[in-house]
Design an enzyme around this catalytic site. Structure first.
Site, PDB file in Angstrom:
ATOM      1  CE  LYS A  43      -3.432  -2.203   3.001  1.00 15.56           C
ATOM      2  NZ  LYS A  43      -3.936  -2.202   4.409  1.00 15.56           N
ATOM      3  N   GLY A  44       2.112   1.115   0.421  1.00 17.95           N
ATOM      4  CA  GLY A  44       2.939   2.272   0.756  1.00 17.95           C
ATOM      5  C   GLY A  44       3.104   3.322  -0.321  1.00 17.95           C
ATOM      6  CD  GLU A  99       8.134  -0.443  -3.038  1.00 15.03           C
ATOM      7  OE1 GLU A  99       7.082   0.128  -2.725  1.00 15.03           O
ATOM      8  OE2 GLU A  99       8.376  -1.640  -2.759  1.00 15.03           O
ATOM      9  CG  ASP A 100       6.853   2.354   0.107  1.00 17.99           C
ATOM     10  OD1 ASP A 100       7.653   1.537  -0.402  1.00 17.99           O
ATOM     11  OD2 ASP A 100       6.100   2.046   1.048  1.00 17.99           O
ATOM     12  CG  ASP A 103      14.782  -1.350   4.285  1.00 20.87           C
ATOM     13  OD1 ASP A 103      15.786  -0.719   4.589  1.00 20.87           O
ATOM     14  OD2 ASP A 103      14.198  -2.111   5.081  1.00 20.87           O
ATOM     15  CE  LYS A 131      14.858   2.973   6.022  1.00 23.44           C
ATOM     16  NZ  LYS A 131      14.284   1.963   6.928  1.00 23.44           N
ATOM     17  CG  PHE A 152      10.710   2.380  10.962  1.00 21.34           C
ATOM     18  CD1 PHE A 152      10.651   1.317  10.070  1.00 21.34           C
ATOM     19  CD2 PHE A 152       9.516   2.898  11.454  1.00 21.34           C
ATOM     20  CE1 PHE A 152       9.435   0.772   9.671  1.00 21.34           C
ATOM     21  CE2 PHE A 152       8.293   2.351  11.066  1.00 21.34           C
ATOM     22  CZ  PHE A 152       8.260   1.295  10.183  1.00 21.34           C
ATOM     23  CB  VAL A 153      10.959   7.119   7.315  1.00 22.81           C
ATOM     24  CG1 VAL A 153      12.290   7.772   7.613  1.00 22.81           C
ATOM     25  CG2 VAL A 153      11.071   6.173   6.123  1.00 22.81           C
ATOM     26  CG  ASP A 159       2.499   0.644   7.522  1.00 21.33           C
ATOM     27  OD1 ASP A 159       3.462   0.446   6.756  1.00 21.33           O
ATOM     28  OD2 ASP A 159       1.987  -0.263   8.205  1.00 21.33           O
ATOM     29  NE  ARG A 165      -0.763   1.975   5.032  1.00 22.50           N
ATOM     30  CZ  ARG A 165       0.253   1.164   4.724  1.00 22.50           C
ATOM     31  NH1 ARG A 165       1.299   1.610   4.080  1.00 22.50           N
ATOM     32  NH2 ARG A 165       0.202  -0.114   5.046  1.00 22.50           N
TER      33      ARG A 165
HETATM   34  P1  5GP Z   1      12.659  -4.104   1.030  1.00 23.80           P
HETATM   35  O1  5GP Z   1      12.101  -5.317   0.376  1.00 23.80           O
HETATM   36  O2  5GP Z   1      13.372  -3.165   0.077  1.00 23.80           O
HETATM   37  O3  5GP Z   1      13.487  -4.443   2.226  1.00 23.80           O
HETATM   38  O4  5GP Z   1      11.466  -3.333   1.686  1.00 23.80           O
HETATM   39  C1  5GP Z   1      10.515  -2.724   0.973  1.00 23.80           C
HETATM   40  C2  5GP Z   1       9.326  -2.433   1.837  1.00 23.80           C
HETATM   41  O5  5GP Z   1       9.619  -2.422   3.244  1.00 23.80           O
HETATM   42  C3  5GP Z   1       8.829  -1.053   1.539  1.00 23.80           C
HETATM   43  O6  5GP Z   1       7.959  -1.050   0.436  1.00 23.80           O
HETATM   44  C4  5GP Z   1       8.141  -0.667   2.827  1.00 23.80           C
HETATM   45  O7  5GP Z   1       6.819  -1.140   2.818  1.00 23.80           O
HETATM   46  C5  5GP Z   1       8.922  -1.391   3.900  1.00 23.80           C
HETATM   47  N1  5GP Z   1       9.882  -0.498   4.539  1.00 23.80           N
HETATM   48  C6  5GP Z   1      11.217  -0.469   4.409  1.00 23.80           C
HETATM   49  N2  5GP Z   1      11.768   0.489   5.152  1.00 23.80           N
HETATM   50  C7  5GP Z   1      10.753   1.106   5.782  1.00 23.80           C
HETATM   51  C8  5GP Z   1      10.673   2.223   6.679  1.00 23.80           C
HETATM   52  O8  5GP Z   1      11.654   2.868   7.082  1.00 23.80           O
HETATM   53  N3  5GP Z   1       9.425   2.573   7.095  1.00 23.80           N
HETATM   54  C9  5GP Z   1       8.303   1.905   6.714  1.00 23.80           C
HETATM   55  N4  5GP Z   1       7.134   2.340   7.191  1.00 23.80           N
HETATM   56  N5  5GP Z   1       8.337   0.864   5.855  1.00 23.80           N
HETATM   57  C10 5GP Z   1       9.555   0.480   5.396  1.00 23.80           C
END
Ligand code: 5GP
Length: 175
Positions: A43-44, A99-100, A103, A131, A152-153, A159, A165
């Site tokens: 949803k992000g 994508e939001d 990470d 990040k 963590f944001v 969310d 959100r």
């Molecule tokens: P990845 O697969 O790149 O580790 O993570 C992607 C997803 O993790 C993002 O779409 C998001 O939903 C969540 N995520 C990663 N870092 C953060 C953060 O700092 N805050 C929040 N709220 N969600 C995060």
């Protein structure tokens, strides 16, 4: 204060909108005269997607969504599952995955591999945040909003346990 959480503005609404205007122009200039399918990752990314598409003045832009579940609490599990699939075929289309935050990169890596099997004409990534300190796999980000530290944001679509959100900015969450 946001309810029982203390949040601190990291990237203001004005900064976000200014950066989106720049990214939108760059995306539009690369897709002049073409159809572009923008795929928001639920949803992000819903808020970023909504603002981004308004900054891309292409008459043939379309919007779709893909839902993934990969995140429990604040640690990425590396397990990605499609919870909501696209409503349309992307075969032969120019696709922009929106994508939001990137990470660990595992979600975008999974989605790029999955979407590639559907044979789009081109496949690019727009991410509001990255990040780099947390990267476990390298993913190409064609259009990036901001690079942030390993914090963590929340807000602007992101969310904490389903909440926050709706903040118009990106915030640090102090717990
Ligand atoms: P990845 O697969 O790149 O580790 O993570 C992607 C997803 O993790 C993002 O779409 C998001 O939903 C969540 N995520 C990663 N870092 C953060 C953060 O700092 N805050 C929040 N709220 N969600 C995060």
């Amino acid at each position: 204060m946001t309810g029982s959480y203390r949040t601190e503005v990291l990237i203001s609404a004005e900064q976000i909108q200014a950066r989106i205007a720049e990214i939108g122009k760059a995306i539009a200039s690369q897709h002049t005269g073409k159809r572009l399918i923008c795929i928001g990752v639920l949803k992000g990314s819903f808020m970023f997607l909504a603002d981004l598409v308004r900054a891309i003045p292409l008459p043939e832009l379309e919007v779709d969504f893909i839902g993934v579940s990969s995140y429990q609490g604040t640690e990425s599990t590396g397990v990605v599952r499609i919870t909501h699939d696209l409503a349309r075929s992307v075969e032969g289309e120019d696709v922009l995955l929106v994508e939001d935050i990137v990470d660990t990169g595992l979600t975008v890596r999974y989605l790029l591999d999955n979407l590639a099997t559907r044979h789009p004409r081109s496949l690019k990534v727009a991410a509001l945040l990255e990040k780099p300190a947390r990267a476990r796999v390298a993913v190409p980000i064609d259009f990036k909003g901001f690079t942030i530290e390993d914090r963590f944001v929340v807000g602007y679509g992101l969310d904490h346990d389903g909440r926050l959100r709706n903040l118009p900015h990106v915030a640090l969450l102090h717990r």
